[in-house]
Enzyme design. Sequence first.
Site, PDB file in Angstrom:
ATOM      1  N   LYS A 193      35.690  39.651  85.092  1.00  0.00           N
ATOM      2  CA  LYS A 193      34.927  40.557  84.233  1.00  0.00           C
ATOM      3  C   LYS A 193      34.941  42.006  84.764  1.00  0.00           C
ATOM      4  O   LYS A 193      35.321  42.255  85.909  1.00  0.00           O
ATOM      5  CB  LYS A 193      33.488  40.049  84.096  1.00  0.00           C
ATOM      6  CG  LYS A 193      33.416  38.683  83.408  1.00  0.00           C
ATOM      7  CD  LYS A 193      33.924  38.752  81.994  1.00  0.00           C
ATOM      8  CE  LYS A 193      33.689  37.494  81.193  1.00  0.00           C
ATOM      9  NZ  LYS A 193      34.718  36.456  81.345  1.00  0.00           N
TER      10      LYS A 193
HETATM   11  C1  LIG Z   1      32.741  35.323  75.415  1.00  0.00           C
HETATM   12  C2  LIG Z   1      32.307  34.629  76.663  1.00  0.00           C
HETATM   13  N1  LIG Z   1      31.076  34.075  76.710  1.00  0.00           N
HETATM   14  C3  LIG Z   1      30.626  33.452  77.811  1.00  0.00           C
HETATM   15  C4  LIG Z   1      31.404  33.333  78.936  1.00  0.00           C
HETATM   16  C5  LIG Z   1      30.866  32.601  80.127  1.00  0.00           C
HETATM   17  O1  LIG Z   1      30.693  33.444  81.227  1.00  0.00           O
HETATM   18  P1  LIG Z   1      30.309  32.829  82.653  1.00  0.00           P
HETATM   19  O2  LIG Z   1      31.564  32.313  83.283  1.00  0.00           O
HETATM   20  O3  LIG Z   1      29.708  33.977  83.419  1.00  0.00           O
HETATM   21  O4  LIG Z   1      29.320  31.745  82.411  1.00  0.00           O
HETATM   22  C6  LIG Z   1      32.685  33.893  78.946  1.00  0.00           C
HETATM   23  C7  LIG Z   1      33.524  33.771  80.150  1.00  0.00           C
HETATM   24  O5  LIG Z   1      34.673  33.986  80.199  1.00  0.00           O
HETATM   25  C8  LIG Z   1      33.153  34.545  77.789  1.00  0.00           C
HETATM   26  O6  LIG Z   1      34.382  35.089  77.735  1.00  0.00           O
END
Ligand SMILES: Cc1ncc(COP(=O)(O)O)c(C=O)c1O
Length: 388
Positions: A193
């Site tokens: 990210k």
């Molecule tokens: C659109 C979206 N939502 C949620 C997530 C979940 O993020 P995390 O890995 O921090 O839980 C991601 C992760 O790539 C994502 O791209």
Amino acid sequence: MSLAQPEPVEVAAPIAFAVPFIDDTDVEAVGRVLRTGWLSTGSECEQLEQELAELVGAPHVVAVSSCTAALEIALDSLHLEPGSRVGVPTWTFAASASAVVHAGGTPVLLDVDPDTLNVAPSAVAAALDEGLDGLVVVHFAGTPVAREVFDLAEAAGVAVVEDAAHALGSEDDRGPISGRGTVGAAYSFYATKNLTSGEGGALATHDPEVAAFARTHRLHGMSKDAWRRYRVGADPTYDVTEPGLKANLPDVLAALARTQLAKFPAMQERRRQVVCRYHERLAAIDGVRLVPGTPDPRSADHLAVVVLPEGVDRQRVIEAFGAAQIGTSVHFRPLHRFTWFAANAPVGPAGTPVADALADRVISLPLHPALRDADVDRVVEVLAESLA
Ligand SMILES: Cc1ncc(COP(=O)(O)O)c(C=O)c1O
């Protein structure tokens, strides 16, 4: 501030899809926390929450272990009846919809806009007519979701949760994406990210009740966290007011997020330059377009997704990038095409014609602050060759 130039590398050397921009300040901050003897959630986490709140202009930010956890907390705060119907764009990562399932709801998968790949207002309107109990929106690749979507949900009295995994630093006409007028905005600090602590996330909200719920729900529903129980002289007793999650962010990771945050404006500036260069260079390739088609100045520029010309074998393009030592990815395979969601998550009344037409045509190009102009040019060159 400006970013230190990365070590020069040959253009033909591997070009990573996404690499964190880590320098000595990050390493020192993590080392400093390791030496304090307090590794779990504590003062680093509290300072990160304050700094994030300042960045996005939200009165409350609650740091958690992932964006997924932040989504689950936001959805749990709605206390959905079992089987409640919650709209989710089909063009997203599984977490946006699995969080709905974990909160007791049923995701209703909605079609997207062909230019932004954000949920289509027409698909939201049709689903609201049929009946929704909640809506998750995703600011895909950092492009803010259309105002019309929030207006439609508000008119229908339906609560909205913002999946802002790609949207820390994005803005819309409400200001920085931070849960204004919604339950909250869930950020991700995952390794790829635009701000990373390896794993991590946060929920920003303007609703004090959601914030209070998030603070206890992230740690077993306990009335007092470890930082307040273990300090010398502290009262070790606590109550459990509801069966919460285990989703707190440790200080080791919070310290890394804080030093990344200090570099965030400079890293975002470089992302914007890279995205603009992609737009310039890709204009020379017939039939290829970026998502969205023109750069959105309000976007956090999280991904450089291109739509390939119709009929192109995407796998062949991916293999060409692999052979050229260039990392790529696919964002996303629509959820209704995965086994579990196909069997358990209905598609909204507008169907998914746009997602189906584009599902096999997108590819994500390298995008991160250490990417050099020559790297961007090389990526575009390889794409053009693979299509020739
Ligand atoms: C659109 C979206 N939502 C949620 C997530 C979940 O993020 P995390 O890995 O921090 O839980 C991601 C992760 O790539 C994502 O791209």
